[in-house]
Design an enzyme around this catalytic site. Structure first.
Site, PDB file in Angstrom:
ATOM      1  N   ASP A  11      11.720  -4.022   0.165  1.00 12.83           N
ATOM      2  CA  ASP A  11      10.893  -4.001  -1.031  1.00 12.83           C
ATOM      3  C   ASP A  11      10.367  -5.428  -1.176  1.00 12.83           C
ATOM      4  OD1 ASP A  11       9.879  -3.289  -3.667  1.00 12.83           O
ATOM      5  OD2 ASP A  11      11.570  -4.438  -4.447  1.00 12.83           O
ATOM      6  N   ASP A  13       8.676  -7.185  -4.459  1.00 18.27           N
ATOM      7  CA  ASP A  13       8.937  -7.868  -5.727  1.00 18.27           C
ATOM      8  C   ASP A  13      10.403  -7.786  -6.123  1.00 18.27           C
ATOM      9  OD1 ASP A  13       6.233  -8.718  -6.423  1.00 18.27           O
ATOM     10  OD2 ASP A  13       5.789  -6.581  -6.587  1.00 18.27           O
TER      11      ASP A  13
END
Length: 199
Positions: A11, A13
């Site tokens: 992922d 952020d």
């Protein structure tokens, strides 16, 4: 540490990129502009949900009739991110994992951000050279917690989903990884990486 996996999927952020303050700034500006209350625990729980989905959830939660279109509010938030990203983003400690496996295992980003934004942020952080594939919310029919994002990463890397490991900071992201049949690593528990987003 992750030698048993054929590919690594991150992922972006709050996981590979420390961008919590960037998105908190952009969301605060957007919510204030359109008269939507700022519920910090709720915003934190929605980390990883694409912008339009977050706005829809907030409007329903607070019983607000939108004063602007979803597209307009989305564009305002994305512009705020674009204009200020250079002030806020930096790699997290997971850069060590990316550097360790660079050139040894294929790596992807699976993010709720849009692909263009993700590519800019990765470049600003000097992370783009480690990543083979970037899959943003604009590339899939159903964003996280659906498995589509991570399944698309595996498809583009040419790796069986069962041979992939996903690094995530959110419950929704870990749910998406599990639904994709992939191992999930909670970066807060395993790598002590905390997303400073609406804390």
């Amino acid at each position: 540490m992750y030698d048993q996996y054929a590919a690594l999927i991150f992922d972006m952020d709050g996981t590979l990129v420390d961008s919590g303050q960037l998105h908190e700034y952009a969301w605060t500006a957007t919510l204030n502009k359109y008269g939507i209350p700022i519920d910090r625990p709720l915003m934190r729980s929605l980390a990883g949900v694409p912008t339009k989905g977050t706005i829809e959830i907030l409007l329903e939660k607070f019983g607000i009739t939108a004063t602007a279109s979803l597209d307009e509010m989305n564009d305002f938030k994305e512009q705020a991110v674009h204009d200020s990203m250079h002030l806020y983003v930096k790699p997290t400690a997971l850069i060590d994992v990316a550097q360790r496996y660079h050139g040894k295992k294929p790596m992807a980003i699976g993010t709720g951000a849009y692909t263009e934004e993700a590519n800019k942020i990765l470049a600003l952080c000097g992370l783009d050279k480690y990543i083979d594939v970037v899959v943003g919310a604009d590339q899939v029919q159903n964003p996280k917690p659906a498995p589509d994002t991570f399944l698309r990463c595996a498809e583009l890397l040419g790796i069986d989903p069962a041979q992939c490991v996903v690094f995530e900071d959110s419950k929704l992201g870990l749910q998406a990884a599990a639904s994709a049949g992939m191992a999930g690593i909670d970066v807060l528990l395993v790598h002590a990486i905390e997303n400073d987003y609406f804390l």
